[in-house]
Design an enzyme around this catalytic site. Structure first.
Site, PDB file in Angstrom:
ATOM      1  N   LYS A  30       1.606  -5.269   0.578  1.00 61.46           N
ATOM      2  CA  LYS A  30       2.821  -4.460   0.584  1.00 61.46           C
ATOM      3  C   LYS A  30       2.869  -3.634   1.861  1.00 61.46           C
ATOM      4  O   LYS A  30       1.848  -3.385   2.522  1.00 61.46           O
ATOM      5  CB  LYS A  30       2.900  -3.534  -0.634  1.00 61.46           C
ATOM      6  N   GLY A 117      -4.125   0.027   4.037  1.00 56.85           N
ATOM      7  CA  GLY A 117      -2.792   0.497   3.710  1.00 56.85           C
ATOM      8  C   GLY A 117      -1.854  -0.596   3.261  1.00 56.85           C
ATOM      9  O   GLY A 117      -0.653  -0.364   3.102  1.00 56.85           O
ATOM     10  N   ASP A 155      -0.647   2.784  -7.027  1.00 59.72           N
ATOM     11  CA  ASP A 155       0.094   1.669  -6.435  1.00 59.72           C
ATOM     12  C   ASP A 155       0.120   0.427  -7.316  1.00 59.72           C
ATOM     13  O   ASP A 155       0.860  -0.520  -7.024  1.00 59.72           O
ATOM     14  CB  ASP A 155      -0.513   1.285  -5.078  1.00 59.72           C
TER      15      ASP A 155
END
Length: 301
Positions: A30, A117, A155
């Site tokens: 992502k 990340g 997340d």
């Protein structure tokens, strides 16, 4: 440098047949296309506003059922204790919540950099939850699987729900959105960024005024930013060097707390040409933005 192969989506929907012989499923990366920090809670967590979008690259999990209830993961990840591995934690949580005593052999083909990340660990956990739900024939609703996922990390729910999303809270309050789907060049500068250190830095911006989702989308990509970027730039010179290099060539932003950064390109050919220019000391690849997770396409959900 590399062009990471797109995630494969099977022609059939393997999740439609419970207790299949095996499932080979994607765990997509992502990007945070926008990341605002709007406050700090008494428990130390930060209030966020962000836009999540998937990429057509990521890790791959192969799941095979076991009748003895054992959960076995290969290979071991360097520096990650078994008790901390999100894939095994997801599998054990699903076992406990469902009351089923089936097990699984799980093989991870790890392509995404750890701590970059890109959401690799969270995505792996979500793929384990959805894949084992299909493999074991549980049929749990997505909302229930997302609830379990939140216990593993903020997340995880967006990967469980499987659609690009506007997120608030600590990232768990999700509203599906449809974003542009450009090509991206992603660079990992070869350093590890500590997320706790970034969020604990005294200079981190923590009071960006909240905006509405409509205003964020109206402003478009040209107005989006990452509130963590300047703090990471200050503490990680190699990330700063990569940001400066890429920003001279295309609109550039950090994803999450990094260390990965990305540039938005209009076409695949533009992305590939820029990839060829990346210094050899950095790992880089190209990917296409997606609004629907390839995991959901693979499972037919």
């Amino acid at each position: 440098m590399s062009r990471t192969a797109p995630l494969a989506v099977p022609d059939s929907a393997p999740g439609s047949a419970p207790r299949a012989e095996s499932l080979v499923l994607p765990a997509p990366a992502k990007l945070n296309r926008l990341l605002h920090i709007t406050g700090r809670r008494p428990d130390g967590y930060h209030e966020l506003q962000t836009l999540f979008q998937f990429l057509d690259v990521g890790d791959t999990l192969t799941l095979r059922p076991r009748a003895d209830g054992e959960l076995r993961l290969t290979p071991r990840l360097d520096g990650v204790a078994e008790a901390d591995n999100l894939i095994l934690r997801a599998a054990r949580l699903l076992q406990a919540e469902s009351g089923r005593r089936l097990g699984a052999d799980i093989h991870l083909d790890k392509r995404l950099p750890m701590g970059g990340g890109l959401g690799g660990g969270s995505s792996d956990a979500a793929t384990a939850l959805l894949g084992l739900d299909a493999l074991w024939g549980l049929g749990m609703p997505l909302a229930e699987l997302a609830r379990l996922g939140l216990r593993l990390g903020a997340d995880v729910p967006v990967f469980v729900h499987g659609h690009a999303a506007w997120a608030e809270g600590i990232g768990e309050r999700l509203t599906p959105v449809t974003l542009d789907t450009p090509w991206f060049l992603i660079i990992h500068p070869g350093v590890a960024v500590s997320t706790p250190a970034v969020f604990g830095a005294p200079e981190l911006t923590r009071h960006t005024p909240p905006i509405t989702m409509a205003r964020a989308l109206q402003g478009g990509a040209a107005s989006w930013r990452n509130d963590c970027q300047e703090t990471v730039r200050r503490h990680y010179p190699e990330v700063a060097r990569a940001l400066d290099w890429l920003a001279q060539r295309a609109p550039t932003m950090l994803t999450g707390t990094g260390a990965c950064l990305f540039a938005r390109l209009e076409t695949e050919s533009q992305a590939e040409r820029l990839l060829a220019e990346v210094p050899e000391s950095w790992h880089a690849f190209t990917a296409r933005g997606l609004n629907r997770s390839p995991l959901h396409a693979a499972l037919g959900r």
